[in-house]
Design a protein around this motif. Structure first.
Motif, mmCIF file in Angstrom:
data_model
loop_
_atom_site.group_PDB
_atom_site.id
_atom_site.type_symbol
_atom_site.label_atom_id
_atom_site.label_comp_id
_atom_site.label_asym_id
_atom_site.label_seq_id
_atom_site.Cartn_x
_atom_site.Cartn_y
_atom_site.Cartn_z
ATOM 1 N N GLY A 147 -2.668 7.542 0.151
ATOM 2 C CA GLY A 147 -3.169 8.246 -0.973
ATOM 3 C C GLY A 147 -2.173 7.995 -2.039
ATOM 4 N N ARG A 148 -0.886 8.041 -1.824
ATOM 5 C CA ARG A 148 0.147 7.754 -2.625
ATOM 6 C C ARG A 148 0.133 6.495 -3.392
ATOM 7 N N LEU A 149 0.049 5.539 -2.325
ATOM 8 C CA LEU A 149 -0.210 3.852 -2.879
ATOM 9 C C LEU A 149 -1.446 3.795 -3.951
ATOM 10 N N ARG A 150 -2.634 4.550 -3.658
ATOM 11 C CA ARG A 150 -3.882 4.291 -4.265
ATOM 12 C C ARG A 150 -3.453 4.665 -5.678
ATOM 13 N N GLU A 151 -2.433 5.823 -5.926
ATOM 14 C CA GLU A 151 -2.227 6.484 -7.074
ATOM 15 C C GLU A 151 -1.598 5.214 -8.161
ATOM 16 N N VAL A 152 -0.936 4.364 -7.419
ATOM 17 C CA VAL A 152 -0.197 3.308 -8.509
ATOM 18 C C VAL A 152 -0.911 1.955 -8.023
ATOM 19 N N ALA A 153 -1.866 1.887 -7.639
ATOM 20 C CA ALA A 153 -2.449 0.682 -7.137
ATOM 21 C C ALA A 153 -2.877 -0.264 -8.374
ATOM 22 N N ASP A 154 -3.052 0.446 -9.532
ATOM 23 C CA ASP A 154 -3.228 -0.313 -10.984
ATOM 24 C C ASP A 154 -2.045 -0.378 -11.644
ATOM 25 N N GLU A 155 -0.918 0.270 -11.323
ATOM 26 C CA GLU A 155 0.411 0.097 -12.181
ATOM 27 C C GLU A 155 0.784 -1.253 -12.314
ATOM 28 N N ARG A 156 0.958 -1.559 -13.767
ATOM 29 C CA ARG A 156 1.432 -2.705 -14.245
ATOM 30 C C ARG A 156 2.854 -3.144 -13.948
ATOM 31 N N ARG A 157 3.648 -1.848 -13.950
ATOM 32 C CA ARG A 157 5.256 -2.218 -13.991
ATOM 33 C C ARG A 157 5.430 -2.509 -12.365
ATOM 34 N N THR A 158 6.549 -3.214 -12.175
ATOM 35 C CA THR A 158 6.960 -3.635 -10.827
ATOM 36 C C THR A 158 7.571 -2.170 -10.123
ATOM 37 N N LEU A 159 7.196 -2.006 -8.802
ATOM 38 C CA LEU A 159 7.388 -0.953 -8.128
ATOM 39 C C LEU A 159 8.523 -1.025 -7.144
ATOM 40 N N VAL A 160 9.464 -0.116 -6.830
ATOM 41 C CA VAL A 160 10.615 -0.087 -6.103
ATOM 42 C C VAL A 160 10.305 0.971 -5.075
ATOM 43 N N TYR A 161 10.677 0.613 -3.713
ATOM 44 C CA TYR A 161 10.611 1.634 -2.928
ATOM 45 C C TYR A 161 11.605 1.685 -1.993
ATOM 46 N N PHE A 162 12.087 2.766 -1.371
ATOM 47 C CA PHE A 162 12.816 2.746 -0.351
ATOM 48 C C PHE A 162 11.983 3.235 1.264
ATOM 49 N N GLU A 163 12.582 2.589 2.318
ATOM 50 C CA GLU A 163 11.841 2.751 3.473
ATOM 51 C C GLU A 163 12.716 2.615 4.841
ATOM 52 N N ALA A 164 12.278 3.183 5.716
ATOM 53 C CA ALA A 164 12.981 3.217 6.901
ATOM 54 C C ALA A 164 12.577 1.797 7.641
ATOM 55 N N PRO A 165 13.486 1.386 8.353
ATOM 56 C CA PRO A 165 13.152 -0.003 9.090
ATOM 57 C C PRO A 165 12.064 0.208 10.083
ATOM 58 N N HIS A 166 11.894 1.179 10.725
ATOM 59 C CA HIS A 166 10.983 1.339 11.779
ATOM 60 C C HIS A 166 9.600 1.620 11.333
ATOM 61 N N ARG A 167 9.367 2.010 10.125
ATOM 62 C CA ARG A 167 8.163 2.281 9.338
ATOM 63 C C ARG A 167 7.900 1.051 8.331
ATOM 64 N N LEU A 168 8.547 0.055 8.212
ATOM 65 C CA LEU A 168 8.449 -1.038 7.173
ATOM 66 C C LEU A 168 7.197 -1.719 7.523
ATOM 67 N N ASP A 169 6.631 -2.030 8.745
ATOM 68 C CA ASP A 169 5.722 -2.758 8.942
ATOM 69 C C ASP A 169 4.235 -2.001 8.558
ATOM 70 N N ASP A 170 4.297 -0.783 9.049
ATOM 71 C CA ASP A 170 3.185 -0.054 8.740
ATOM 72 C C ASP A 170 3.009 0.112 7.055
#
Length: 302
Positions: A147-170
């Motif tokens: 749902g959160r990703l859908r909110e920015v699916a059409d965002e034209r600006r570059t996106l930056v995220y933090f993520e935990a290594p064990h969740r990176l693949d998902d």
């Protein structure tokens, strides 16, 4: 006279990146609020700093309860230094509550600029840097993440995220599903540390790589959506968007209506695309549903 709240940026990896002013502020502070007091001790030892101020812990678990105590010290005239484990306090780290409370009480708030994982990853990603959005950490639950990703699916600006290594693949697989497997991205791992690595490529390819297991501190930079007018939204893309919404729990009727509104198209046109794809799938055709973003990530190398 009120005191001063100092937000001090700390190294994200290499301690040599610490600004000279950080050592001076650590030595002068009357109160030091640290996310991890043990890490603070290692930092001061590495910098050769002797602290004389009172050291208190200030982390996610006690941020709400400890903020009033620190505000009281500030209104009493103390110089309070806030440090987190790495980077700038309050940016996906403890600090926002204290800053807001200090501002409300008329306390001066300043900062010691320091290394930033967000800006460092953005700079080395090879993706556009003129406009960007920082999205922090995504939700842990799959449905909420989509749902959160859908909110920015059409965002034209570059996106930056933090993520935990064990969740990176998902997370990368979800990004490939929502944004499309061919969307360019960069996974920045262990920035400024001994084993620094920047892996660049399409989201589908990065998701396949991450499935093998990744360690370390992770920052993900994703290319913004390409500019697209209503007339450019082809049937396959419309079907993909509807499916993403359905998989996140929306009923098909509501998903079709939402996608039509996003694309600036009549609901009937989106409905027809979904029906055509379903018919093609039953007859053995691809129905425009192949490729990254339709179930499994596309792991073919381009």
């Amino acid at each position: 006279m009120t005191g001063t709240l100092v937000l001090a940026g700390t190294p994200i990896g290499d301690v040599a990146d610490a600004p000279p002013r950080l050592a001076a502020e650590l030595a002068a502070a009357e109160v030091i609020a640290a996310e991890d007091t043990r890490r603070l001790r290692r930092l001061t030892q590495a910098l050769g700093v002797h602290t004389t101020g009172r050291v208190v812990s200030y982390f996610e678990g006690n941020e709400s309860s400890r903020t009033p105590e620190l505000v009281e010290a500030l209104t009493g005239g103390a110089r309070v230094l806030l440090v987190t484990d790495a980077g700038m306090p309050s940016v996906s780290d403890p600090g926002y509550r204290l800053v807001a409370a200090a501002v409300e009480r008329g306390v001066k708030v300043t900062a010691v600029p320091g290394p930033s994982a967000v800006l460092t990853a953005l700079a080395v990603s090879g993706l556009p840097v003129d406009r960007f959005c920082f999205e922090g950490f995504l939700p842990r639950k799959a449905g909420e993440r989509l749902g959160r990703l859908r909110e920015v699916a059409d965002e034209r600006r570059t996106l930056v995220y933090f993520e935990a290594p064990h969740r990176l693949d998902d997370t990368l697989a979800a990004m490939a599903e929502v944004f499309g497997g061919e969307r360019r991205a960069a996974v920045c791992r262990e920035l400024t540390k001994t084993y620094e690595e920047v892996r660049r490529g399409p989201l589908a390819e990065l998701a396949a790589w991450a499935a093998e297991g990744v360690r370390g501190e992770i920052t993900v930079v994703v290319e913004g959506a390409p500019e697209k007018g209503p007339e450019e939204a082809d049937a396959a893309e419309l079907v993909r968007r509807v499916r993403v919404r359905e998989e996140a729990g929306e009923r098909r009727k509501e998903a079709i209506a939402a996608v039509a509104a996003e694309a600036g198209l009549p609901k009937r046109e989106v409905f027809d695309a979904v029906v055509a794809a379903k018919t093609a799938a039953k007859s053995g055709g691809d129905g425009g549903s192949g490729g990254a973003g339709e179930g499994q990530p596309d792991t073919r190398r381009r």
